[in-house]
Design an enzyme around this catalytic site. Structure first.
Site, PDB file in Angstrom:
ATOM      1  N   SER A  98      -0.016  15.876 115.407  1.00  0.00           N
ATOM      2  CA  SER A  98      -0.880  16.597 116.824  1.00  0.00           C
ATOM      3  C   SER A  98      -0.861  15.467 117.722  1.00  0.00           C
ATOM      4  CB  SER A  98      -1.718  17.391 116.378  1.00  0.00           C
ATOM      5  OG  SER A  98      -2.260  18.029 117.483  1.00  0.00           O
ATOM      6  N   ARG A 142     -14.798  24.191 121.819  1.00  0.00           N
ATOM      7  CA  ARG A 142     -14.447  24.057 120.286  1.00  0.00           C
ATOM      8  C   ARG A 142     -13.870  25.421 120.451  1.00  0.00           C
ATOM      9  NH1 ARG A 142     -11.473  21.015 116.447  1.00  0.00           N
ATOM     10  NH2 ARG A 142     -12.768  20.993 114.807  1.00  0.00           N
ATOM     11  N   ASP A 155       3.251  27.621 114.577  1.00  0.00           N
ATOM     12  CA  ASP A 155       2.402  26.550 115.322  1.00  0.00           C
ATOM     13  C   ASP A 155       2.698  26.989 116.962  1.00  0.00           C
ATOM     14  OD1 ASP A 155       1.392  24.902 117.239  1.00  0.00           O
ATOM     15  OD2 ASP A 155       1.942  23.165 115.727  1.00  0.00           O
ATOM     16  N   HIS A 199      -0.943  25.876 114.577  1.00  0.00           N
ATOM     17  CA  HIS A 199      -0.748  23.978 114.382  1.00  0.00           C
ATOM     18  C   HIS A 199      -1.612  23.272 113.413  1.00  0.00           C
ATOM     19  CE1 HIS A 199      -0.567  20.681 116.629  1.00  0.00           C
ATOM     20  NE2 HIS A 199      -2.029  20.152 116.599  1.00  0.00           N
ATOM     21  N   ASP A 200      -2.942  23.826 112.756  1.00  0.00           N
ATOM     22  CA  ASP A 200      -3.550  23.149 111.869  1.00  0.00           C
ATOM     23  C   ASP A 200      -2.861  23.063 110.820  1.00  0.00           C
ATOM     24  OD1 ASP A 200      -5.704  22.363 112.904  1.00  0.00           O
ATOM     25  OD2 ASP A 200      -6.925  23.871 112.001  1.00  0.00           O
TER      26      ASP A 200
END
Lengths: 369, 369
Positions: free
Chosen positions: B147, B217, B313, B346-347
């Protein structure tokens, strides 16, 4: 050509029963009509609006002065041809453009605010059907809706199967996904985190949660567009400057655009309505209402269905429409389905997609097979 | 097995020049190391952290007490094997875990707050290179990052091409897209709309913009996951209840999860740091820094590259990695590229993806072709 009219407001005599078990008294429904109703009342089309839409489908918006939100689709000679059809579009309950919602006065003379009952898509449809009853329209030529409007069209077809001959559902879904719920929850938290929200009791205080509502709108707005569309429209282009400012101004056009979308939205929409309508959408799960099997929702249907999705829509992607088509097939209902290619993401249903015009016109006026 | 250590903090003697034209004095860099540096200093791996990451890559976090954020990847016998490599991970400037950032004291003894200069990814890398200089590490065995960490790895390869033999970039991009910028702007607006933000001067006031930071967040967190992953993990399951509440509690598990993610984040992260680091990411456009042609960014490189993307992602989709690979090919740089299949979005780079372990291990320890 658009015309501005003051909406007609209908007050329902009977209480409106709600899925929560509560009932709403003195419900008012604000609506617009276009075109002439045929003597046999066979040419009525009900258009259901989306989350932040309203009844001004083809009339200038009284607050913003902008043309109706579907002016390209509805009007004389347009795909939904008001020379031929009698078009009805009503503000859903829970909203803020004249129909009963959280900003409306309760029996104690004060706004409902958060005392307003949590409503569902089916409750909105109950309000619309009550309107049709008063208007004397037993069976619609068609019910049409995109996004949340599509949910209402599906709910009407499932719960009031005798009320529509044709059901046109564009860029919609039969249930809200975890990701859909997640984005809405961000918006609600943004509103509720705004001190001006005041637990919803901001009416008449001179302070309203515009900042929170603006953030909610910004987050939601991203989901209405596609990554490709954003790249094409804005890319990394700067806003009115030659170089990055090395500050926190809106250096990029996309930032400026989003801020404008957010603040403009607060001029025309009520934050509590945003809470209630997003909640209704999150609660929507048509299969769950019908024993867990979506096909059973359409068991009693005699309508013809048309489903449309857009390849760049990641909010309600094509798979969601296909899921509905499979259920309709299983229920033996006649259905046509098309995925259209358009770069605008979910908002494609509101924008210039000539292929959509052809599909809409074809479905509404085509000869039954 | 994780160990907690107090980070070493290095104070740079020289001012750190910044892309804005300003310079930072008295910069401090907080860092962790793992494993023994070889006498010839040939086995050092620099790991660059992501937006909300920190130097505690394989040590317990001093605030949350949780294990390091890449404990599954870094340690004895792990893919980044600390029995073999000397691993360095430093908190980026602008952040809040010991390196100089907006919460640090300026020369007047007060926190910088919004007087802190807007920094870039390259500025972060300048800080890291200054750290390597002090540590006497002229050439890294590898620089590794996922990232925003991948952006730093790319920036280091482009701007300090002699400093790394291998460059491993996971789930990253060479530029922030309009959609990426848009999501960050929502987060920044959420923070700045919080009255407790106080134009950034909240330090020591007993009030901090936790609500705004939490909303930021939450919005970002959705982008780190995939629609499929959210559906699999939460679907429409309810949280600790049998039926919908017809209220605004967190009825759905995904709502409860997001709220928890949002509020937990405020315990460990500084809102102004969030503003500055998201800004740095939005400003990142490696091609623009090098005359507009990405291949030119790598013209002087003698490193080997490895790019990894994940099929789920949508924040930095595979096309972004492929774009970098094409540029490296055009520059004649040796590069391997793999898109891994993983459901976590993405994680995925932080989670259990055994195929990633094999790629990382293979790239770091494989014999040069």
């Amino acid at each position: 050509m658009s015309t501005t009219t003051a909406s007609t407001i209908l007050r329902l005599d009977a209480d409106l029963p709600l899925d929560s078990g509560q009932a709403l008294s003195g419900v008012e429904i604000a609506y617009e009509t276009y075109g002439v109703l045929a003597p046999d009342r066979s040419n009525a089309i009900l258009i259901c609006h989306a989350l932040t839409g309203d009844q001004y489908v083809a009339s200038d918006h009284p607050v913003t002065g902008k043309p109706g939100w579907w002016i390209r689709m509805v009007g004389p000679g347009k795909p939904i041809d008001t020379d031929r059809f009698h078009v009805i579009c009503a503000n859903v309950i829970g909203s803020c453009m004249g129909s009963t919602g959280p900003a409306s006065l309760a029996s104690d003379g004060k706004p409902h605010a958060m005392r307003f009952p949590v409503i569902t898509i089916r409750d909105m449809v109950r309000g619309l059907v009550a309107l049709l009853d008063v208007l004397g329209i037993e069976r619609l030529h068609s019910v049409v809706g995109g996004s949340m409007g599509g949910m209402q069209a599906l709910s009407l077809a499932a719960n009031f199967p005798e009320r529509a001959e044709r059901v046109l559902v564009i860029a919609s879904t039969a249930r809200h996904s975890a990701q859909n719920i997640a984005f809405h929850e961000v918006g609600r938290q943004a509103i509720m985190a705004d001190p001006n929200w005041q637990d919803g009791n901001y009416y008449g205080t001179g302070r309203s949660p515009d900042n929170g509502l603006s953030v909610a709108r910004m987050a939601a707005h991203i989901t209405y567009l596609s990554e490709e569309g954003l790249t094409e429209k804005f890319g990394r282009r700067l806003q009115d400057r030659e170089a990055k400012s090395f500050g926190f101004d809106a250096d990029f056009q996309v930032e400026s655009y989003l801020r404008y979308q957010g603040s403009g939205f607060t001029q025309r929409f009520d934050a509590n309505s945003y809470l209630y309508i997003t909640r209704a959408m999150d609660y929507f799960d048509l299969a769950e209402e019908h024993g867990g099997r979506l096909a059973d929702a359409f068991a009693g249907s005699t309508a013809r269905f048309c489903l449309v999705s857009f390849d760049s829509d990641w909010l309600y992607p094509t798979a969601e429409s296909r899921h509905i088509v499979h259920a309709l097939n299983a229920a033996g209902a006649p259905v046509s389905f098309v995925e259209l290619s358009a770069p605008h993401g979910h908002d494609s249903f509101l924008l210039d997609v000539p292929a959509l015009d052809r599909v809409v016109d074809g479905f509404l006026t085509g000869v039954q097979p």
